[in-house]
Design an enzyme around this catalytic site. Structure first.
Site, PDB file in Angstrom:
ATOM      1  N   ASP A 107       0.866  -1.187   0.000  1.00  0.00           N
ATOM      2  CA  ASP A 107       0.000   0.000   0.000  1.00  0.00           C
ATOM      3  C   ASP A 107       0.900   1.232   0.000  1.00  0.00           C
ATOM      4  O   ASP A 107       2.037   1.142  -0.467  1.00  0.00           O
ATOM      5  CB  ASP A 107      -0.961  -0.067   1.202  1.00  0.00           C
ATOM      6  N   HIS A 123       2.186   2.046  -3.180  1.00  0.00           N
ATOM      7  CA  HIS A 123       1.267   3.000  -3.793  1.00  0.00           C
ATOM      8  C   HIS A 123       1.786   4.430  -3.710  1.00  0.00           C
ATOM      9  O   HIS A 123       1.042   5.378  -3.881  1.00  0.00           O
ATOM     10  CB  HIS A 123      -0.120   2.891  -3.145  1.00  0.00           C
TER      11      HIS A 123
END
Ligand SMILES: *[C@@H]1O[C@H](CO)[C@@H](O)[C@H](O)[C@H]1NC(C)=O
Length: 393
Positions: A214, A237
């Protein structure tokens, strides 16, 4: 001459006194052994160390099992947590009894966490049960490490691996330096954010190396004066301010600097994300500078319609106001055509945004890279590849 000498002697003695004043609390002295569970030993060593002024808890090389622990202050004086070995978390979520962390450092002034050791969250089983990608109000799983309400503290040279949820969660901290931490988890592990910071001020993150599933670093509401220097991110991310506007009564985010860093094969580079249909909020004074993108899906992104998997209503716009933001000297490659996307809210358009010296080449299909601007009129400076705001609204 004699006077000078005695001053030197006294200073030396003081120096020796202050060094020898650090008392060491080795978990071995509390029954902690490699390959065994050290929850009790660590808790006892911490309690003893915390009760004296100037102390150091030591976990030497070796692999240890550790259950949920809260290492609580305030302590008598400065305290160091020196982890040289590897700590292993229980792999089943049930043994966390609903707690949202594995190791928590709480309400401590002058804490140092050091030693080069590893916090291994053993997240593989928990990831399979995670439903946060589909469910807006999902069950929060344990973060590897929580730093709650610390002041004047340093975290350096530690590693966090395979957390069940966030790796490092910073909440309510003032004046915290995070230096040279290494964070690893597979690119497909859900919600394994590297470092999440909320409701904190004066935080610096330097030389972090983060590869996870993430955000490498995410910055939540109520956060001021954050500097991120020389981060290496990927997979992951990217670095994100937000998401903001999911909850009522969120506090402003301001004074964020991300300076120097490399993003490789990440979903995003740098982004600001806010939920649609949000309560009013503020995100200001946010600056991204001197960054390299290698094969990044969305290198530069403002997304005020952030709504993963249709978890929200897109009917009304975000009311989080974004202003005084800059993207400067950002170069490298994009894996998609849309290298720059600045999608602001129709209710509160972005203001005072500067886009300067951008050179991003599309490595993917569809031709030259593009830049889209919605509800924003950025100030454009220096080189612009792609040409700024090729798509407007
Ligand atoms: C923009 O942000 C910078 C850095 O945080 C700050 O120094 C400056 O005062 C801000 N400018 C305005 C007009 O608010």
């Amino acid at each position: 001459m004699g006077e000078n000498l005695s001053i030197v002697t006294i200073s030396l003695l003081l120096l020796l006194a202050s060094t020898s004043a650090v008392q060491v609390f080795d978990i071995k002295s509390y029954g902690g052994q490699p390959n065994a569970d050290i929850t009790q030993a660590l808790t006892k060593a911490w309690t003893a160390a915390c009760a004296v002024a100037g102390s150091k808890v030591v976990i030497s090389a070796g692999t240890y099992k550790l259950g949920v622990v809260t290492l609580l202050g305030p302590c008598k004086g400065a305290i160091e947590f020196n982890l040289q070995g590897t700590l292993e978390a229980p792999s089943d979520v049930a043994s966390f009894k609903g707690k949202d962390f594995w190791v928590s450092f709480e309400r401590i002034d002058s804490l140092t966490v050091s030693g080069g050791g590893v916090f291994d969250g053993k997240g593989q089983m928990a990831w399979q049960k995670n439903n946060c990608n589909q469910n807006y109000n999902c069950k929060i799983l344990p973060s590897n490490i929580r730093f709650d309400f610390l002041t004047n503290s340093i975290v350096r040279d530690i590693q966090s691996k395979d957390s069940k949820f966030f790796h490092i969660n910073v909440l309510g901290c003032k004046s915290l330096q995070i230096q040279h931490v290494t964070i690893t988890a597979p690119g497909n592990s859900p919600n394994t954010d590297g470092i999440h910071i909320g409701r904190s001020s004066s935080i610096t993150i330097t030389d972090a190396n983060i590869g996870t599933g993430d955000d490498c670093i995410s910055i939540g509401d109520g956060t001021q004066d954050i500097t991120v220097n020389q981060v290496t991110c990927g997979p992951g991310h990217g670095i994100s301010v937000g998401s903001l506007g999911k909850y009522q009564n969120e506090q402003p985010v301001s004074g964020i600097k991300v300076i120097g860093g490399t993003f490789s094969n990440t979903e995003n580079g740098v982004r600001i994300k806010t939920w649609p249909a949000s309560p009013p909020g503020i995100a200001s004074d946010i600056h991204f500078e001197n960054l390299i993108m290698n094969n990044v899906d969305n290198p530069i992104l403002i997304d005020q319609g952030y709504c993963p998997n249709g978890q929200c209503s897109k009917k009304s716009p975000s009311k989080v106001k974004i202003s005084n933001v800059s993207f400067k000297n950002i170069r490298g490659t994009s894996s998609t055509k849309e290298a720059v996307k600045l999608i602001c809210s129709s209710s509160v358009p972005c203001q005072q945004v500067v886009v300067a010296d951008i050179d991003l080449v599309n490595k993917g299909s569809g031709g030259s890279a593009t830049s889209s601007c919605v509800n924003i009129k950025p100030t454009i400076l220096g080189k612009q590849n792609p040409p700024a705001c090729t798509t407007k609204q």
